[in-house]
Design an enzyme around this catalytic site. Sequence first.
Site, PDB file in Angstrom:
ATOM      1  N   ARG A 102       0.883  -1.179   0.000  1.00 12.59           N
ATOM      2  CA  ARG A 102       0.000   0.000   0.000  1.00 12.59           C
ATOM      3  C   ARG A 102       0.909   1.215   0.000  1.00 12.59           C
ATOM      4  O   ARG A 102       1.745   1.376   0.903  1.00 12.59           O
ATOM      5  CB  ARG A 102      -0.906   0.005   1.226  1.00 12.59           C
ATOM      6  CG  ARG A 102      -1.585   1.341   1.457  1.00 12.59           C
ATOM      7  CD  ARG A 102      -2.673   1.286   2.504  1.00 12.59           C
ATOM      8  NE  ARG A 102      -3.810   0.538   2.016  1.00 12.59           N
ATOM      9  CZ  ARG A 102      -5.000   0.508   2.625  1.00 12.59           C
ATOM     10  NH1 ARG A 102      -5.198   1.181   3.743  1.00 12.59           N
ATOM     11  NH2 ARG A 102      -6.001  -0.186   2.118  1.00 12.59           N
ATOM     12  N   HIS A 129      -7.559   0.874  -6.180  1.00 11.56           N
ATOM     13  CA  HIS A 129      -7.738  -0.001  -5.011  1.00 11.56           C
ATOM     14  C   HIS A 129      -8.358  -1.308  -5.522  1.00 11.56           C
ATOM     15  O   HIS A 129      -9.500  -1.661  -5.200  1.00 11.56           O
ATOM     16  CB  HIS A 129      -8.642   0.678  -3.974  1.00 11.56           C
ATOM     17  CG  HIS A 129      -8.542   0.098  -2.601  1.00 11.56           C
ATOM     18  ND1 HIS A 129      -7.715  -0.965  -2.278  1.00 11.56           N
ATOM     19  CD2 HIS A 129      -9.184   0.421  -1.437  1.00 11.56           C
ATOM     20  CE1 HIS A 129      -7.845  -1.259  -0.993  1.00 11.56           C
ATOM     21  NE2 HIS A 129      -8.726  -0.429  -0.463  1.00 11.56           N
ATOM     22  N   GLN A 132      -9.894  -4.103  -3.236  1.00  9.83           N
ATOM     23  CA  GLN A 132     -11.187  -3.693  -2.699  1.00  9.83           C
ATOM     24  C   GLN A 132     -12.296  -4.015  -3.700  1.00  9.83           C
ATOM     25  O   GLN A 132     -13.374  -4.503  -3.334  1.00  9.83           O
ATOM     26  CB  GLN A 132     -11.179  -2.189  -2.398  1.00  9.83           C
ATOM     27  CG  GLN A 132     -12.495  -1.674  -1.861  1.00  9.83           C
ATOM     28  CD  GLN A 132     -12.799  -2.218  -0.479  1.00  9.83           C
ATOM     29  OE1 GLN A 132     -11.988  -2.102   0.425  1.00  9.83           O
ATOM     30  NE2 GLN A 132     -13.971  -2.816  -0.306  1.00  9.83           N
ATOM     31  N   ASP A 224     -17.408   6.702  -0.996  1.00 11.88           N
ATOM     32  CA  ASP A 224     -16.109   6.624  -0.310  1.00 11.88           C
ATOM     33  C   ASP A 224     -15.850   7.972   0.351  1.00 11.88           C
ATOM     34  O   ASP A 224     -16.572   8.954   0.107  1.00 11.88           O
ATOM     35  CB  ASP A 224     -15.017   6.276  -1.342  1.00 11.88           C
ATOM     36  CG  ASP A 224     -13.630   6.131  -0.725  1.00 11.88           C
ATOM     37  OD1 ASP A 224     -13.523   5.779   0.470  1.00 11.88           O
ATOM     38  OD2 ASP A 224     -12.637   6.382  -1.440  1.00 11.88           O
ATOM     39  N   CYS A 263     -16.278   1.138   1.075  1.00 10.88           N
ATOM     40  CA  CYS A 263     -15.077   0.327   1.326  1.00 10.88           C
ATOM     41  C   CYS A 263     -14.636   0.386   2.779  1.00 10.88           C
ATOM     42  O   CYS A 263     -13.911  -0.486   3.234  1.00 10.88           O
ATOM     43  CB  CYS A 263     -13.961   0.746   0.384  1.00 10.88           C
ATOM     44  SG  CYS A 263     -13.325   2.408   0.693  1.00 10.88           S
ATOM     45  N   ARG A 291     -13.078  -9.018   1.604  1.00 11.88           N
ATOM     46  CA  ARG A 291     -11.662  -8.723   1.335  1.00 11.88           C
ATOM     47  C   ARG A 291     -10.819  -9.973   1.572  1.00 11.88           C
ATOM     48  O   ARG A 291      -9.911 -10.294   0.798  1.00 11.88           O
ATOM     49  CB  ARG A 291     -11.163  -7.592   2.259  1.00 11.88           C
ATOM     50  CG  ARG A 291     -11.794  -6.225   2.029  1.00 11.88           C
ATOM     51  CD  ARG A 291     -11.401  -5.632   0.689  1.00 11.88           C
ATOM     52  NE  ARG A 291      -9.962  -5.511   0.527  1.00 11.88           N
ATOM     53  CZ  ARG A 291      -9.227  -4.490   0.979  1.00 11.88           C
ATOM     54  NH1 ARG A 291      -9.811  -3.477   1.592  1.00 11.88           N
ATOM     55  NH2 ARG A 291      -7.914  -4.453   0.771  1.00 11.88           N
TER      56      ARG A 291
HETATM   57  N1  NVA Z   1     -10.118   6.536  -0.857  1.00  8.09           N
HETATM   58  C1  NVA Z   1      -9.744   6.072   0.464  1.00  8.09           C
HETATM   59  C2  NVA Z   1      -9.907   4.587   0.564  1.00  8.09           C
HETATM   60  C3  NVA Z   1      -9.604   4.023   1.932  1.00  8.09           C
HETATM   61  C4  NVA Z   1      -9.675   2.534   1.984  1.00  8.09           C
HETATM   62  C5  NVA Z   1      -8.306   6.479   0.733  1.00  8.09           C
HETATM   63  O1  NVA Z   1      -7.463   6.379  -0.173  1.00  8.09           O
HETATM   64  O2  NVA Z   1      -8.029   6.928   1.848  1.00  8.09           O
HETATM   65  N1   CP Z   2     -11.055  -0.558   2.744  1.00  3.70           N
HETATM   66  C1   CP Z   2      -9.795  -0.560   3.170  1.00  3.70           C
HETATM   67  O1   CP Z   2      -8.839  -0.697   2.397  1.00  3.70           O
HETATM   68  O2   CP Z   2      -9.653  -0.433   4.517  1.00  3.70           O
HETATM   69  P1   CP Z   2      -8.282  -0.232   5.304  1.00  3.70           P
HETATM   70  O3   CP Z   2      -7.762   1.134   4.958  1.00  3.70           O
HETATM   71  O4   CP Z   2      -8.674  -0.356   6.754  1.00  3.70           O
HETATM   72  O5   CP Z   2      -7.329  -1.304   4.880  1.00  3.70           O
END
Ligand code: NVA
Ligand code: CP
Length: 307
Positions: A102, A129, A132, A224, A263, A291
Amino acid sequence: MTLKHFLKDDDLTTAQQAEVLELAAQMKAHRYAYRALAGPQSVAVIFEKPSTRTRLSFDIGIAELGGHSVVIDSQSTQLGRGETLADTARVLSRYVSAIVIRTFGDERIAELAEHATVPVVNALTDGWHPCQLLADLQTVAEHKPLKGTSIAYIGDAAFNMGNSTVIAASLAGMHVRIGAPEDYQPAAAVLERAAAINAETGGSVTVTTDPVAAVEGADVVSTDAWVSMGMADSAKRFGDLHRYQLNDDLLSHAAEDAIVLHCLPAHRGEEITDEVIDGPRSRVFCQAENRLHAQKALLARLLQEAS
Ligand code: NVA
Ligand code: CP
């Protein structure tokens, strides 16, 4: 198409995506029956941004497949002192069977993948993502066949979740309706890629600034955060997006049997209200569970291809 890495949704073909989702459903039904990482083979899971679901579901999923996970924050490694992603990839490839990461810009994961000799999986970047979306599609498929089903995506559609929803749902032959202000709509390149995919799958993407028009009659409604990880918490974003809150009023325009996805983490009272996320149409916790199953299936499929 050889499946080497999973950096973005369309690294899977339509057929490969369907195979992974089918395997995920099997793995959900027979949770401890699959041992694709027996050995144990190891998987490195690296975080440059916070995570709850991704961290836990990869860690647990790798164990359930008979493997060993090494879950680390990059700041506690030499990456935090400037060792290159290329050298990190070369070293980790000597230890592990796959690398999950990530990170921020997509150029970072691209550099890692270029120099890794094992599969690299995107656990969220600024652009995508895709893990997800496998879970999202698995959740929708538990409700309705994917092909021909409509999904409205409301709010900030210009970042990872918007982009991945457009591409993954197009691969599945779904009809995507984006409801977002002009500055929060997917980039032209993403919409062009979706159009090429939809010419094959029969899906479609429409984009509107009107949240009600996007949600009208939709089978699935997804949203989101308005401020994603790495973004400045700006009053402007709240001002631009407040009209796109997923509340009971907006949801009343969806199909009678519509389901709601998010998500997570949710910012209750911002992009989604308590009444919706805790309401009868919400599938967000099934989505979070999926997931685990979807990522196990993805890892099994990637390692099958790599062996
Ligand atoms: N769009 C959000 C998704 C979190 C799982 C982010 O990037 O923070
Ligand atoms: N949806 C998701 O990726 O959650 P986290 O940021 O908790 O991993």
